[in-house]
Design an enzyme around this catalytic site. Sequence first.
Site, mmCIF file in Angstrom:
data_model
loop_
_atom_site.group_PDB
_atom_site.id
_atom_site.type_symbol
_atom_site.label_atom_id
_atom_site.label_comp_id
_atom_site.label_asym_id
_atom_site.label_seq_id
_atom_site.Cartn_x
_atom_site.Cartn_y
_atom_site.Cartn_z
ATOM 1 N N LYS A 23 1.080 -0.991 0.067
ATOM 2 C CA LYS A 23 0.242 0.358 -0.075
ATOM 3 C C LYS A 23 0.772 1.236 0.376
ATOM 4 O O LYS A 23 0.423 2.368 -0.697
ATOM 5 C CB LYS A 23 -0.738 0.196 1.140
ATOM 6 N N ARG A 43 -2.808 3.964 8.830
ATOM 7 C CA ARG A 43 -3.031 2.702 7.751
ATOM 8 C C ARG A 43 -2.253 1.408 8.058
ATOM 9 O O ARG A 43 -1.657 1.793 7.606
ATOM 10 C CB ARG A 43 -3.194 2.811 6.748
ATOM 11 N N GLY A 95 -8.593 -6.434 4.742
ATOM 12 C CA GLY A 95 -9.630 -6.496 5.663
ATOM 13 C C GLY A 95 -8.961 -7.311 7.512
ATOM 14 O O GLY A 95 -9.580 -7.630 8.310
ATOM 15 N N MET A 105 -5.931 -6.482 9.041
ATOM 16 C CA MET A 105 -5.119 -5.832 9.913
ATOM 17 C C MET A 105 -6.038 -4.451 9.737
ATOM 18 O O MET A 105 -7.138 -3.853 9.507
ATOM 19 C CB MET A 105 -3.281 -5.530 9.706
ATOM 20 N N ARG A 107 -3.645 -1.530 -5.901
ATOM 21 C CA ARG A 107 -2.928 -3.047 -5.769
ATOM 22 C C ARG A 107 -2.992 -4.145 -7.009
ATOM 23 O O ARG A 107 -4.800 -3.374 -7.834
ATOM 24 C CB ARG A 107 -3.375 -3.659 -4.365
ATOM 25 N N HIS A 131 -15.989 -8.409 1.727
ATOM 26 C CA HIS A 131 -14.623 -9.118 1.785
ATOM 27 C C HIS A 131 -14.916 -10.359 1.358
ATOM 28 O O HIS A 131 -14.006 -11.210 1.228
ATOM 29 C CB HIS A 131 -14.921 -9.155 3.922
ATOM 30 N N SER A 142 10.986 -46.025 -14.399
ATOM 31 C CA SER A 142 10.228 -44.913 -14.657
ATOM 32 C C SER A 142 9.954 -44.815 -12.842
ATOM 33 O O SER A 142 10.182 -46.314 -12.443
ATOM 34 C CB SER A 142 8.122 -45.372 -14.728
ATOM 35 N N CYS A 193 6.232 -41.539 -12.141
ATOM 36 C CA CYS A 193 4.359 -41.875 -12.462
ATOM 37 C C CYS A 193 4.007 -41.674 -11.139
ATOM 38 O O CYS A 193 2.662 -42.414 -11.045
ATOM 39 C CB CYS A 193 4.606 -43.649 -13.219
ATOM 40 N N TYR A 249 9.429 -36.853 -18.848
ATOM 41 C CA TYR A 249 8.049 -36.982 -18.217
ATOM 42 C C TYR A 249 7.938 -36.849 -16.910
ATOM 43 O O TYR A 249 8.234 -37.622 -17.128
ATOM 44 C CB TYR A 249 7.417 -37.159 -20.230
HETATM 45 P P1 ADP Z 1 -8.241 -2.427 4.623
HETATM 46 O O1 ADP Z 1 -6.496 -2.224 4.312
HETATM 47 O O2 ADP Z 1 -8.924 -2.631 5.064
HETATM 48 O O3 ADP Z 1 -8.655 -1.549 2.919
HETATM 49 P P2 ADP Z 1 -7.491 1.130 4.294
HETATM 50 O O4 ADP Z 1 -6.042 1.367 5.852
HETATM 51 O O5 ADP Z 1 -6.849 0.449 3.463
HETATM 52 O O6 ADP Z 1 -7.750 -0.304 4.933
HETATM 53 O O7 ADP Z 1 -8.064 1.720 4.899
HETATM 54 C C1 ADP Z 1 -9.837 0.605 5.405
HETATM 55 C C2 ADP Z 1 -10.732 2.605 4.286
HETATM 56 O O8 ADP Z 1 -10.389 3.986 5.014
HETATM 57 C C3 ADP Z 1 -10.470 2.198 2.839
HETATM 58 O O9 ADP Z 1 -11.765 2.340 2.004
HETATM 59 C C4 ADP Z 1 -9.935 3.868 2.684
HETATM 60 O O10 ADP Z 1 -9.731 3.895 1.083
HETATM 61 C C5 ADP Z 1 -10.448 4.302 3.533
HETATM 62 N N1 ADP Z 1 -9.139 5.505 4.299
HETATM 63 C C6 ADP Z 1 -8.520 4.786 4.551
HETATM 64 N N2 ADP Z 1 -7.496 6.351 4.713
HETATM 65 C C7 ADP Z 1 -8.453 7.529 3.660
HETATM 66 C C8 ADP Z 1 -7.953 8.402 3.907
HETATM 67 N N3 ADP Z 1 -7.105 9.154 3.738
HETATM 68 N N4 ADP Z 1 -8.859 9.163 3.660
HETATM 69 C C9 ADP Z 1 -10.172 8.636 3.287
HETATM 70 N N5 ADP Z 1 -10.102 7.557 3.145
HETATM 71 C C10 ADP Z 1 -9.221 6.639 3.670
HETATM 72 MG MG MG Z 2 -7.850 -1.108 1.587
#
Ligand code: ADP
Ligand code: MG
Length: 910
Positions: free
Chosen positions: A35, A105, A114, A116, A349, A467, A794, A862, A882
């Site tokens: 990320k 984040r 989702g 972490m 990503r 999810h 074989s 085999c 093979y």
């Molecule tokens: P995950 O890995 O669970 O997607 P994220 O870190 O991407 O966690 O964030 C969860 C949600 O919060 C995502 O929808 C993301 O776009 C939103 N988000 C994270 N940072 C910001 C920010 N600075 N402004 C607005 N929305 C945010």
């Molecule tokens: Mg995200």
Amino acid sequence: MSETTKWTYLFSEIMHAQEEVGGDWEAVRTLLGGKGANLGDMTRLGVPVPPGFTVTTEACNAFLAAEEVLPPGLWDQELAAIRAIEVASDRRFGDPDAPLLLSCRSGSKFSMPGMMDTILNLGLNDEVAGQIASRSGDECFAFDLYRRLIQMFGSVVLGVPEDLFEAGLAARREAAGVEKNSDLSGEDWHFLTDHFKRSVRSFTGEDFPADPYEQLKLATAAVFKSWNGKRAVEYRNASRIPHDLGTAVNVQMMVFGNMGAESGTGVAMSRNSSTGEPELEGDFLLNAQGEDVVAGIRRTRPLSELQERMPRTYEELEKIAGRLETHYRNMQDMEFTIESGKLWILQTRDGKRTAQAEVRIAADMVDEQLITKKEAVQRVQAEQVDFFLHPQLEPTDERHGKPITTGLNVSPGAAVGVIALDADTAERWSKRGKAVVMVRSETKPDDVHGMLAAQGVLTARGGRTSHAALVARQFGKPAIVGVSDLEVDIEKRCIKIADQVIEEGDWISIDGTHGTVYLGELPTMVPDLENPYLLRILEWADEFRTLGVRANADYPGDASRARSYGAEGIGLCRTEHMFFETDRLPIVQRMILARSVTEQNEAIAELLPLQRKDFAGIFRAMDGLPVVVRFLDPPLHEFLPSHDQLVQDLADLKMQLQHFHTMSEMDDALDEIRMKRDFLERVNALREVNPMLGTRGVRLGIMIPELTRMQVRAIFEAACSCVREGVRVQPEIMIPLVGHVRELEVQQAVLEAEAQAVMDESDLEIDYKFGTMIEVPRAALTADAIAGRAQFFSIGTNDLTQTVFGISRDDAESGFLMYYIRNNILASNPFETIDRDGVGRLIEIAIERGRSVRPNLEVGICGEHGGDPASIALCHEFGLDYVSCSPFRVPIARLAAAHAALDAADDGSR
Ligand code: ADP
Ligand code: MG
Ligand code: MG
């Protein structure tokens, strides 16, 4: 690592980070997480990304190693980085007059959606929230943000149960007489903020921290800790992500999708993640914050509606998607937020996708000249091919009845099983061997173990990017989400679909390809290999691979299937399977029980026409391709009833004897007793302490030469009659379990004489090979002597693994071997992937010694390992000709063999 270690990088410093690690992008991703690396990369590309910085994964690892103490220097660097965001945004963290809010984040090298934690809206307290409300005149906006902060911070950082907050929300909705959170007023949110603060205090005994810096510090530590959270660890185990990578932390200026009707947030995929079609796909919500979309709490709207409502923003999003695809040369999965008409990208990503989408995108991208054929072949994982041969529901006909409901087809394939309403139940039932379909309102990251255990997943809520959809696609589980008329009643343990009540434990069938749900246990079928994109990928794979791919097939039907899947021959035809057929077993038993050689030969002669028919069928199916036929291999007792069963039957019969009245009843019973006694006598005589190491394989043929003669005759008569029909044949006759070359010599003499006799009788010459299995260590070690006789080897990796380790597979896999693997005594199951150092070394010796005598010696494998991608890579390395595997794994083996060749070439050029 010290005070001077650089722990943080501004997004705008991405060049600097890249230089630091020596320019390699993979290393940047290791350092900054996927990320963080991509946020920096997008900033460099000029994509609109809110300013921010990344705390490195090294900082996380240092924190975890130091028993959860922030490494020295980190906090000062965070403070300096915040100053930089303040300059860029012209706002200040904690300043009520121009407040800067931040998100904190998680983000590791490999995406773990989702799994972490992330906390939004850091920097709010009573004063800041109050100012935002009065300046904007929008109390609703200000206090919705604030309560979200307390809620997220409370549960993630302070460990307050989420239910406590949910209960507060529900109570307030009821008091206000509304159904949805979005209908609550500013006053409600203000009330809830205070309520949440009280919940935090009563649960933790402390106040929610009002100091923004304190909030950020605790949030940073909490994200680090979430690397070792239960669900993150489980996810890594399931996806084979190493546990020592650590997570980065991204701190970023908040942008607001919840600022009214011109604002919104969503997720977009640059191509369709289920089918691979080249079209923007996704979900969004107007007037919402990011996590609402993924959580599946509110019903999301498809992106096409964004196109209608905000055409210019949509167009900009489409352009950015295109640019990012070209840049990463891969399909992208993006998070975006629109704040009062302005588009921001918050994440990109490589998108998770189904196997179906994977092959289509790879093939399309070759046509678009975005990637090469080689990259396309390397991009598709061998195991993904398995999906195309997964069962599908049989084509719709009356037998299915009508679907009881439909939903979004987010992950294809059929799943048939009993309904389980929670992840633990799904896991428990599946461990007991039940097929289950997990049915939930929505799935959460905690449900992953249930999804893994289930055949498929069905949820009431969620969109294509929810999810449940994401995880199902990744693990290849058929799934349907967003079934609007589905209600899950956890209390009563049942579900309701349009008024119909279905109990947990009842059978259900879902078709993830079409999004249809059926009641009951529907029949499934194995599909043909007809996906045009996959066929192209496999064709390209064939261009790259040097290993041949054959199939293990015992029946003509299997042989044809194998051929249609691309097999270049039969690597193993086990003749014993032909002996187990119900019409033959009695004859085989008579042969075994015979009291004289004449009697025995009579029974064997009866088998001849049957075997001949089998072989002819296989030769016809393979028309001209080589067919390796192995002589009878298993110990004879396998064809007889079990000793214990016979003893039991005899005891029962003797009991009954006392109750008979008529002579004829007595006579019948006595006959039966006599017969069972005969059986028992032979079974006792044949009983061996160690049947696996007893009279089997070549030893059988030596003890009963007539059996060898019959099998040779059957093969050659079949071959001759096929040749007369115009079918080309290439038999390769294989002797199992040889340990000493003399065994081979004795069998060869019998075989050649009989083969010659048949050819003379039919006045035809059949070109055939004579060879052996290498499956005991002595054969491998004396391979030079054996190759003096055998024209091909074989490698029987099953028996070879048993004999090299000195363990019996059946006993091991139900016992100590699993303990070994769980406790890391062995890294993997040697019956699944070839043990390189032991078994692998012997294979190398066998090949080396064999080819020293006969340079053109053909060597194949085999055992089941022949269909295992990791073992296939070893076979390539060892220089085998093979691999042979089950017909269903043939396409997988074709791709794995290409990967092996390409990887070896890459290594060579490095
Ligand atoms: P995950 O890995 O669970 O997607 P994220 O870190 O991407 O966690 O964030 C969860 C949600 O919060 C995502 O929808 C993301 O776009 C939103 N988000 C994270 N940072 C910001 C920010 N600075 N402004 C607005 N929305 C945010
Ligand atoms: Mg995200
Ligand atoms: Mg064997």
